[in-house]
Scaffold this motif. Structure first.
Motif, PDB file in Angstrom:
ATOM      1  N   ASP A 144      14.957  25.164 -37.568  1.00  0.00           N
ATOM      2  CA  ASP A 144      14.043  24.536 -36.623  1.00  0.00           C
ATOM      3  C   ASP A 144      13.008  25.489 -36.055  1.00  0.00           C
ATOM      4  OD1 ASP A 144      15.215  22.126 -36.980  1.00  0.00           O
ATOM      5  OD2 ASP A 144      16.574  22.289 -35.267  1.00  0.00           O
ATOM      6  N   LYS A 261      19.434  21.959 -28.370  1.00  0.00           N
ATOM      7  CA  LYS A 261      18.269  21.520 -29.142  1.00  0.00           C
ATOM      8  C   LYS A 261      17.053  21.409 -28.244  1.00  0.00           C
ATOM      9  CE  LYS A 261      16.648  17.941 -32.301  1.00  0.00           C
ATOM     10  NZ  LYS A 261      16.955  16.655 -32.973  1.00  0.00           N
ATOM     11  N   LYS A 262      17.251  20.879 -27.031  1.00  0.00           N
ATOM     12  CA  LYS A 262      16.132  20.723 -26.100  1.00  0.00           C
ATOM     13  C   LYS A 262      15.571  22.086 -25.680  1.00  0.00           C
ATOM     14  CE  LYS A 262      16.028  17.211 -23.435  1.00  0.00           C
ATOM     15  NZ  LYS A 262      16.280  16.180 -22.396  1.00  0.00           N
ATOM     16  N   GLU A 265      13.485  23.335 -28.555  1.00  0.00           N
ATOM     17  CA  GLU A 265      12.220  22.593 -28.623  1.00  0.00           C
ATOM     18  C   GLU A 265      11.274  23.039 -27.520  1.00  0.00           C
ATOM     19  OE1 GLU A 265      11.010  20.471 -30.867  1.00  0.00           O
ATOM     20  OE2 GLU A 265      12.785  20.906 -32.067  1.00  0.00           O
ATOM     21  N   LYS A 268       9.833  26.428 -28.462  1.00  0.00           N
ATOM     22  CA  LYS A 268       8.851  26.249 -29.530  1.00  0.00           C
ATOM     23  C   LYS A 268       7.526  25.791 -28.935  1.00  0.00           C
ATOM     24  CE  LYS A 268      10.211  23.750 -33.072  1.00  0.00           C
ATOM     25  NZ  LYS A 268      11.006  22.748 -33.830  1.00  0.00           N
ATOM     26  N   SER A 269       7.593  24.833 -28.012  1.00  0.00           N
ATOM     27  CA  SER A 269       6.387  24.311 -27.364  1.00  0.00           C
ATOM     28  C   SER A 269       5.699  25.390 -26.527  1.00  0.00           C
ATOM     29  CB  SER A 269       6.760  23.120 -26.478  1.00  0.00           C
ATOM     30  OG  SER A 269       5.634  22.614 -25.809  1.00  0.00           O
TER      31      SER A 269
END
Length: 650
Positions: A144, A261-262, A265, A268-269
């Motif tokens: 990911d 996972k959050k 994410e 990544k953002s």
């Protein structure tokens, strides 16, 4: 924990490496790349060089069994999968250099040191089943991570079905820069020298390999070990800490996995937004600090000690820069708080969500032309970025999060920009501004907690700006400051002259902008021209100003009307030329006639004396009054402000 000394060639022997999700991305910049390259170049042929420690964690079967692209190489070729806990920067750099060597040498031959290039690629980059289309990459990131897609497609030049989903971040930019650096270095080398370099890299660099056993906590090891090399930022440490805490929660596994996972994410953002503008990447710790002020400020701001420290943090260059990081990592997100039920899955989840929602706004505030805001809002955000957004960025961020009315946003920005400009006239460091109840950090927190409305905040800012203007003491201080020191050293001089030139361009027929802010604001060269020069040895200047004393001539030179923005690097070429030659001449095209609108305006004058300096100064003050709603009592007060009251006597 096992320890052995290995060359790079031995390290990449039936091992599969992955950088886990709690790790940061590739962080090396040109400084570290040059050091790495110099170590290789200076290493004598046949000698060995100790390069550092690489710490590995064996990947459990239950995890590696889900690596669908890699199960064949693990089961059929007995490759053993490892997470890289420490040393990923050195390994990533080595792999980028190997790929660069492959590309550079492929143009000249098909072998390096009697080894086919295809075998080198298979050993270090990827292997495939029966030379088919499937790929198992020997080194990479967890799936990911946007850096994995970038590494495969842009560094290893491999095809990927998900290339269209590729995200660019600060870390992917670092990968790109590293490869560009190595290719440029290799371009000048013969194949013999490339072979020697490859041998040194793979045979003569030695690493300590530590393998973590199951009784050692990997997340804690990561924080402890990463005080070597390029230090981790607080944002990078925070990601590791939050993922670590997610594994310690008592919730169901599916909830813990969802939180993890959050977190991934969110980061990544964050790194996507911080690195979106490649020419001006945003600093991660500054974003984290500003978000922290808003999110946790209500817990801390009542404490006077905290207020005193925080007022000196925004530049992030002081000894107190770690105050907020200590709070996040040592006081808030800790296993003790988890065990004491002071934080839980919900509170961590809410913090991560808020962080992710904030970073997009943060990017747009600093890059307004790449936003979906109205043209008027973009325009004023540009102005605030030019005059200095740092001190007010948390307030603007929370205002834009809470207030979606375009009209109110614009009104808010107009008042903020006006206040910053007025404060600059008093030579006050805006970071430390605390006018009555106008402490910007406190305002940010209170507005976040809905203690007042948008209209009340706008009115509060406007009222305080007016206090600066209408208080006799403040006005006298402002006038005395410029009368004594002139305008050349004023921190706001570039912004003021740029805004004046912008107004001239808006009133012109073409409306074409001639003055580039990025060039004009570059301090590498002088971008403010003294029309009556600082060094005025030529007769034309000495004659015109011979009736003034030395202090008076200095006041004339540094008065507002004598200062001019230069649109190109021509300040030094104009120097102390006579006025008519500064406008233009037959020998060159660097005079005022060929410059920005402010320069063009000066060409309307036939000569340049104290009279013209005063006349233009009064004109610029008139613009200041209109643009920022500043009022002077009379013309005498304006002339005092310009530092030219001696002209009245003359």
């Amino acid at each position: 924990m096992e320890s052995t000394l290995f060359s790079l060639s031995k390290i990449f022997n039936e091992r599969l490496f992955r950088i886990p999700d709690y790790q940061r991305g590739y962080a090396w910049t040109e400084k570290q790349l040059k050091d790495f390259w110099n170590d290789l170049e200076q290493l004598e042929d046949g000698k060995n060089h100790y390069t550092g420690v690489i710490t590995l964690e064996p990947v459990e079967d239950v995890i590696s069994s889900n690596w669908h692209d890699d199960t064949w190489i693990i089961s059929s070729k007995s490759y053993y999968p490892y997470y890289i806990v420490d040393g990923q920067q050195r390994l990533t750099t080595s792999l980028i250099l190997i790929q660069s060597i492959i590309e550079a040498s492929s143009k000249k031959c098909q072998e390096l040191n009697y080894t086919p290039i295809s075998d080198i690629r298979k050993k270090f980059i990827f292997d495939s089943k029966d030379n088919g289309i499937s790929r198992s990459y020997i080194f990479g990131y967890e799936k990911d991570n946007p850096s994995y897609e970038y590494l495969k497609t842009e560094i290893f030049l491999e095809h990927s079905e998900t290339k269209s989903q590729k995200q660019e971040t600060i870390y992917t930019q670092n990968l790109k820069n590293a490869k560009s650096f190595f290719l440029s270095q290799l371009d000048a080398l013969s194949i013999k020298k490339i072979e020697l370099l490859y041998r040194k890299l793979t045979q003569n660099l030695f690493f300590n390999i530590y393998t973590i056993t199951s009784d050692i906590d990997t997340f804690v090891s990561f924080e402890t070990m990463n005080n070597r090399g390029k230090p981790l930022s607080h944002l990078e440490l925070l990601k590791n800490r939050l993922i670590y805490l997610s594994t310690k929660l008592s919730n169901e596994d599916y909830e813990k996995n969802s939180l993890r996972k959050k977190i991934n994410e969110c980061w990544k953002s964050i790194y996507h937004n911080l690195g979106r503008n490649k020419s001006k990447p945003l600093k991660d710790d500054i974003f984290l600090f500003n978000h922290y002020i808003i999110y946790f400020g209500s817990e801390l701001f009542p404490k006077e000690e905290y207020v005193a420290k925080t007022l000196r943090i925004p530049s992030l260059n002081s000894p107190q820069r770690d105050e907020y990081a200590n709070f996040l990592l040592e006081k808030k997100f800790t296993t003790k708080n988890l065990n004491d039920s002071k934080i839980d899955l919900i509170s961590i989840n809410n913090y991560v969500e808020n962080l992710q929602n904030s970073v997009d706004i943060w990017y747009q505030l600093h890059n307004p032309q790449d936003s979906d805001y109205s043209s008027e809002v973009k325009n004023y955000l540009d102005k605030i970025n030019r005059i200095g957004i740092n001190a007010v960025s948390p307030l603007i961020m929370i205002f834009f999060k809470n207030e979606h009315s375009n009209r109110k946003r614009l009104q808010f920005l107009i008042e903020i920009e006006r206040l910053i400009f007025i404060v600059s006239l008093h030579n006050i460091r805006f970071y430390y501004l605390d006018v009555d109840d106008l402490n910007f950090l406190k305002l940010s927190i209170e507005f976040h907690n809905r203690k007042f409305t948008s209209e009340e905040l706008i009115r509060k800012i406007e009222d305080n700006a007016n206090k600066f203007l209408n208080t006799r003491e403040a006005r006298d201080l402002m006038i005395k400051l410029f009368r004594d020191k002139g305008f050349y050293q004023w921190a706001g001089i570039r912004y003021f002259l740029y805004e004046y030139d912008l107004t001239l361009s808006e009133n012109s027929k073409t409306k074409r902008v001639k003055l580039d802010w990025e060039i004009f604001d570059n301090f590498d060269y002088k971008s403010i021209e003294h029309i009556y020069p600082q060094s005025s040895r030529q007769l034309c200047w000495r004659e015109k100003f011979k009736n003034f004393t030395s202090p008076q001539r200095k006041s004339l030179r540094n008065s507002l009307g004598n200062l001019l923005p230069i649109s190109k690097e021509k300040n030094s070429s104009l120097k102390d030329k006579c006025f008519e030659n500064k406008i233009s001449n037959n020998l060159n095209a660097v005079g005022y006639r060929y410059g920005c609108y402010s320069e063009n305006e000066i060409t309307n004058y036939t000569e340049w004396t104290s009279k013209e300096i005063l006349e233009r100064g009064l004109k610029l003050i008139e613009f200041m009054e209109k643009r920022w709603k500043i009022r002077f009592s009379n013309e005498n007060e304006k002339i005092k402000f310009l530092g030219l009251e001696f002209l009245r006597k003359k």
